[in-house]
Design an enzyme around this catalytic site. Sequence first.
Site, PDB file in Angstrom:
ATOM      1  N   HIS A 196       0.840  -1.200   0.000  1.00  0.00           N
ATOM      2  CA  HIS A 196       0.000   0.000   0.000  1.00  0.00           C
ATOM      3  C   HIS A 196       0.880   1.257   0.000  1.00  0.00           C
ATOM      4  CE1 HIS A 196      -3.118  -2.596   2.206  1.00  0.00           C
ATOM      5  NE2 HIS A 196      -3.723  -2.202   1.106  1.00  0.00           N
ATOM      6  N   CYS A 254      -1.989  -0.039   9.937  1.00  0.00           N
ATOM      7  CA  CYS A 254      -3.090  -0.927   9.531  1.00  0.00           C
ATOM      8  C   CYS A 254      -3.924  -1.434  10.690  1.00  0.00           C
ATOM      9  CB  CYS A 254      -2.571  -2.188   8.852  1.00  0.00           C
ATOM     10  SG  CYS A 254      -1.074  -2.046   7.982  1.00  0.00           S
TER      11      CYS A 254
HETATM   12  C1  CIR Z   1      -3.462  -7.899   3.292  1.00  0.00           C
HETATM   13  O1  CIR Z   1      -2.711  -8.370   2.437  1.00  0.00           O
HETATM   14  O2  CIR Z   1      -4.496  -7.309   2.996  1.00  0.00           O
HETATM   15  C2  CIR Z   1      -3.077  -8.027   4.754  1.00  0.00           C
HETATM   16  N1  CIR Z   1      -2.391  -9.258   4.957  1.00  0.00           N
HETATM   17  C3  CIR Z   1      -2.239  -6.869   5.195  1.00  0.00           C
HETATM   18  C4  CIR Z   1      -2.944  -5.561   5.153  1.00  0.00           C
HETATM   19  C5  CIR Z   1      -2.096  -4.433   5.615  1.00  0.00           C
HETATM   20  N2  CIR Z   1      -2.847  -3.239   5.670  1.00  0.00           N
HETATM   21  C6  CIR Z   1      -2.335  -2.022   5.522  1.00  0.00           C
HETATM   22  O3  CIR Z   1      -1.172  -1.863   5.188  1.00  0.00           O
HETATM   23  N3  CIR Z   1      -3.170  -1.001   5.660  1.00  0.00           N
END
Ligand code: CIR
Length: 256
Positions: free
Chosen positions: A164, A251
């Site tokens: 992201h 996150c």
């Molecule tokens: C994903 O791949 O969606 C999750 N394992 C990690 C999400 C991380 N979120 C973020 O950076 N906002």
Amino acid sequence: MFKNAIVRIPGSNFDAGLTTVSLGAPQFDQVLQQHARYCAALEECGLALTTLEADLRFPDSTFVEDTAVITAEGAILTNPGAASRAGEVEAIRPAIHAFFPWTLAIKAPGTLDGGDICEAGDHFFIGLSHRTNEEGARQLAAHLAGMGYTSSIIDVRPMTSILHLKSGISYIGDNALVVMEEMAACEQFRGLDLIHVSEAESYGANCVRVNDRVLVAAGFPELTGELRARGFEPLVLDMSEFQKMDGGLSCLSLRF
Ligand code: CIR
């Protein structure tokens, strides 16, 4: 100033979530410990927590940031770009509605993950990624404009080392942007006071200003030293188990 945060306890199937890194499987007892310490840190920063129960339907649902974009003017529910995560928005909706009875939303075919949205004062950077598409970005920009904010788009799709936008940058207030080396030359950051993160400390670029403190992942002494030298107060947290699943500090909560 933030007053509240929403967090969700990781589920016992946390290791079944999505990941692009090969750092091994997360150890669930450590996942829970690191999450508990993260929650305590938010409380130390003065936030009141809404703590949601683990939701085994969605192994990635502890990464609540991706389900909404919350501004001082209101909340926008997202439409996460990974099919396995799409249902997380309905699951968190009641908790968000408890604070924001009226919400806007990103609608299909638009997709957008909150991790791609970086607030920098009255301006928002919107990352185009493998999760956030052009239509999602367009809808968000329109919602933000309606709230009185400007926005600009940054395409992170060519950057294979980040999931992201906010994996690579963090706005920490006082015009300061923490930025990983690969993104430091980005035109759109002109005028901001850039805090460079070396390639070796890249994961540290995802840090979070919470009131008087900056949450920083453990293991990045250059960055932590630089923040201290500039008068920020780092609060260092072990994030090893979340890093294994492509997650970072931002996150794990929605802050408002
Ligand atoms: C994903 O791949 O969606 C999750 N394992 C990690 C999400 C991380 N979120 C973020 O950076 N906002």
